[in-house]
Design an enzyme around this catalytic site. Sequence first.
Site, short mmCIF file in Angstrom:
data_model
loop_
_atom_site.label_atom_id
_atom_site.label_comp_id
_atom_site.label_asym_id
_atom_site.label_seq_id
_atom_site.Cartn_x
_atom_site.Cartn_y
_atom_site.Cartn_z
N SER A 16 5.82 -14.90 -5.19
CA SER A 16 5.44 -15.48 -4.28
C SER A 16 3.92 -15.58 -3.70
CB SER A 16 5.82 -13.65 -3.19
OG SER A 16 6.79 -12.84 -4.13
N ARG A 39 -2.93 -11.79 1.45
CA ARG A 39 -2.30 -10.70 1.38
C ARG A 39 -1.82 -10.71 2.78
NH1 ARG A 39 -1.01 -7.17 -2.52
NH2 ARG A 39 -2.32 -7.67 -4.02
N HIS A 42 1.37 -12.54 3.24
CA HIS A 42 1.90 -12.19 2.47
C HIS A 42 3.23 -11.18 2.87
CE1 HIS A 42 3.99 -9.24 -1.24
NE2 HIS A 42 4.84 -10.09 -1.09
#
Length: 209
Positions: A16, A39, A42
Site C-alpha cells: 500500500s 499517511r 493512505h
Amino acid sequence: MPYQYEQNGQAIYDESFATIRREAELSGFDQDEEQVVVRMIHAAGMIGLEKFVKFTPGMVAAARSAMESGAPIFCDARMVSEGVTRPRLPADNKVICTLHAEGIYELAKEMGNTRSAAALEHWRNQLDGAIVAIGNAPTALFHLLNMLEDPDCPRPAAIIGCPVGFIGAAESKDALWKDQPVPCMIVEGRLGGSAMTVAAINAIASRKE
C-alpha cells in the site's frame, strides 16, 4: 470458486505504501511533510490528495516537538479524538474533545453558534503550546481564529486544519492559511475529515518509519 486475495497483513501494508510513493507526486514536500501526506493519502485512499495539502515551514517539526514535550491534543470531534493511536503518542499525551462537555448546548445557544464552536471555549485556558486538530467543523476553525485574534488568548504550538464539507470548509481553511497565527497545515477546498486528520496526528506523533 473462493476469492483469491492477499492475506498477509504486512504485505498489504508494505505494498500500500509502496503504491502511494510510486504514484503520488511528493517531490514538493520535505521528509517530515512527506510522511504526513503519505499517511493521509493512505487514510483517504486518494492519490492526488497531495495536491491539496499545504504546510507552513517547519510545521511538522513544531508539532512533533510539542507532542514530545507532553502537549495535549485538542480535537473538534470524537471521530478525531477516538482515532488517535495512543501508543504512538510520544509522551502519553492527553487527547481532548469537549464537544459533549456539560453545558455545551447552553453555551452554544448563548453564543449563537454551533456546539463545535462553543466547545473551543473549554480549551481557551489550556491552548498554550497545545496541538489543535480540526477535522470536521468549519465553525470550530473559524471560532479558533477569532479566539486567536485576542492577544491575551494562549497560542497553540500548531494547528491541523482539515474541516470537511460544503459550507464554510474551504473558506475556514483559506482564512487559516491567510492568517497563519501559528504553524499550521490545511487540506484545501472541501476535502478533509476525520480520517485525514487522524492520519496527520498519528504520522506527526511517529518518527520516520
